[in-house]
Structures are given as structure tokens and as C-alpha cells.
Scaffold this active site. Structure first.
Site, short mmCIF file in Angstrom:
data_model
loop_
_atom_site.label_atom_id
_atom_site.label_comp_id
_atom_site.label_asym_id
_atom_site.label_seq_id
_atom_site.Cartn_x
_atom_site.Cartn_y
_atom_site.Cartn_z
CE1 TYR A 159 -4.02 -1.53 5.06
CE2 TYR A 159 -3.19 0.64 4.42
CZ TYR A 159 -3.47 -0.59 3.89
OH TYR A 159 -3.94 -0.93 2.87
CB SER A 183 -0.94 0.08 1.21
OG SER A 183 -1.63 1.17 1.33
#
Length: 301
Positions: free
Chosen positions: A183, A170
Site C-alpha cells: 500500500y 495517503s
């Protein structure tokens, strides 16, 4: 000062483009036709979109997810499109279940050729609302699960002197995004693992592709965890996730990833905003940090 930094970014982009052009001729073509592709988190979102895309290219699919019901729905939809699909429910944060999963795939198809580490989880909220268990849970889902799957397939890849690992990371693994720290921490770790394995597995004929998407329009707001001011946190994430210039469609991302897999790329940053943000982090970290500080001020407390 800013213009000087931007000039450096442009120069870096030009040099990188030239290097990429030189390397393209050296890449091996890695057609997925007839290959057994195991996709974790394959019953919905990007995993399912990627399964659809790879099916059109002749791949033999093996999908994993926690919900057998969702897997069966995905299987039926793919079969109706002419795909060959095997599904097996498993929690990839459990290494024993991962070992059984890979054994089941090999038992069904006789081999496994490609692993796509797509399974993951997201938790949104301010750092003050998080505790150590939140970080551990997201690390288990986004980093350790990928390591377990890689360790399970490596003996098969090594035995056949070929294989490909695709790690879905990501932009949050290159830039620490406010209100998404667990995250980001997990994706930073996954990026390090993926980049390190790229070099270490190459002599064994095993390719590693690191994919760096930004937000994606997959319906993910329905599946995220939220802490802090629940309604406000959910609202900002849902808005950002739906904006075309910030997020990307899952189908478009899946097509790009499949192209990258077949062309032998080592790393892909999927969107222009993500590429710019990654470049700013490398060349203008103070500017980017200030920008993120401003963003943090408008997020829910």
C-alpha cells in the site's frame, strides 16, 4: 537533540504557514456548482461521502465502481437528496474500461470537469508474507488506475482549457507503514505522479490537488486484504481504524476535500497526526524510523 528537532519543526510550520498565507490570495476559486465531477470508487466509503458533500454544493455527479449493485444503491440514496447522478460500473485497473467510462460520462453530460481518483485497495500483513504479485496488484489499484483515468480525461480538459484532478493519496505515501508495504509503495508512487502533474498541467489551465488523509472511519476493515496471521492482522487494523485520534470520519474528510477543491489548493494533509508524522519524516527521519521499528515489534509476526 529531540527538542532541537522539534524547534526546527515549529520553525518549518511557521514558515510554511506564512508562505501559504501569501499564496492564498493568488488562488483561483474553483466552485463545483454545475460542474461534472467523476468519482472513482464512488459507491461507498470516502468516495460516497465526497459525492454527498459535492451534491450539496451543486455538482453533477458521475460515479464509478466495480459493483453495479452498490452503484445503484448509492445513486438512489443521492437522488433522494436531490442530486443529479450518473453511474457506470468499470474496473479502473483496465485502461480500455476507463476509456469507455469517460466516453459514457461525456456522452451523458456533454463534458467532464473534475476527476477524483479515489478508487483503491489495501493489503495488510508483514513483508515476509507478501510476494511480487501482491505489490503489482496494489500498484494497479492505487497508482496505475489513477494514471489511466487522468490520461482518459486530459484530452477533454485540454480542449476546454480547464479541469481539475483530485488524487486521493495517503499518509502511507509519505511514511512507509509497517505491515502495509504494498500500500505504501503504491501511494508513494501516486504522490510522485500527482506532484509532478501539478507543475506540468498548470500551463494548460488544469489544476491538480493531492489529498493526504490518514486512516479513515469508512468501514474499510471489511474490504481490506489480509496476509499472514489473518485474525491478528485484521484485529490491529480494525482497532487503529476506529480510534478517533488516529482516524478521521469520512464525512469530515469529504467536507475538507471539497473546501480544498474550491479554494484551489495543491496539496492537503488532512489530520494533525498526519501533519506531525510528515514533518517528523522530513526533519527527524531517524527518530521516526525508530518509532516505526518499535511499532513493528508489537505487530503480529
Amino acid at each position: 537533540m529531540i527538542f532541537g528537532k522539534l524547534a526546527k519543526i515549529a520553525l518549518l510550520a511557521a514558515v510554511s504557514g506564512a508562505m501559504i498565507g501569501m499564496q492564498r490570495s493568488k488562488r483561483r476559486k474553483l466552485s463545483v456548482e454545475g460542474k461534472v465531477v467523476l468519482i472513482t470508487g464512488g459507491s461507498r466509503g470516502l468516495g460516497f461521502a465526497l459525492a454527498q458533500e459535492l451534491a450539496t454544493r451543486g455538482a453533477l455527479l458521475a460515479l464509478c465502481g466495480r459493483s453495479d449493485e452498490h452503484l445503484q444503491l448509492a445513486k438512489q440514496a443521492l437522488i433522494e437528496r436531490g442530486a443529479e447522478v450518473f453511474v457506470y460500473p468499470a474496473d479502473v485497473t483496465d485502461p480500455q474500461q476507463v476509456d469507455i467510462l469517460v466516453q459514457q460520462v461525456v456522452g451523458h453530460y456533454g463534458r467532464v470537469d473534475v476527476l477524483v481518483n479515489n478508487a483503491g485497495a489495501m493489503l495488510v500483513g508483514p513483508h515476509a508474507a507478501m510476494d511480487s504479485e501482491d505489490y503489482k496488484k496494489i500498484m494497479d489499484n492505487n497508482c496505475w488506475s489513477s494514471l489511466y483515468c487522468i490520461q482518459a480525461v486530459l484530452p477533454h480538459f485540454t480542449a476546454q482549457s480547464a479541469g481539475q484532478v483530485v488524487n486521493i493519496a495517503s499518509i502511507g505515501g509519505k511514511i512507509a507503514v509497517p505491515h502495509m508495504l504494498p500500500y505504501s509503495v503504491s501511494k508513494f508512487a501516486l504522490l510522485g505522479l500527482s506532484q509532478g502533474l501539478t507543475a506540468e498541467l498548470a500551463p494548460a489551465g488544469i489544476d491538480v490537488l493531492t489529498v493526504v488523509p490518514s486512516l479513515m472511519r469508512t468501514g474499510s476493515p471489511l474490504n481490506i486484504g489480509v496476509k499472514g496471521s489473518h485474525k491478528l492482522e485484521y484485529a490491529w487494523f480494525k482497532i487503529a481504524d476506529s480510534l478517533p485520534f488516529v482516524s478521521q470520519s469520512a464525512a469530515r474528510a469529504a467536507s475538507a476535500i471539497a473546501d480544498g477543491m474550491e479554494s484551489g489548493k495543491k496539496e492537503m494533509v488532512l489530520t494533525l497526526p498526519a501533519k506531525v508524522a510528515a514533518a517528523l519524516q522530513g526533519l527527524c527521519p531517524k527518530f521516526l524510523s525508530g518509532t516505526l521499528t518499535l511499532v513493528n515489534r508489537v505487530l503480529p509476526r
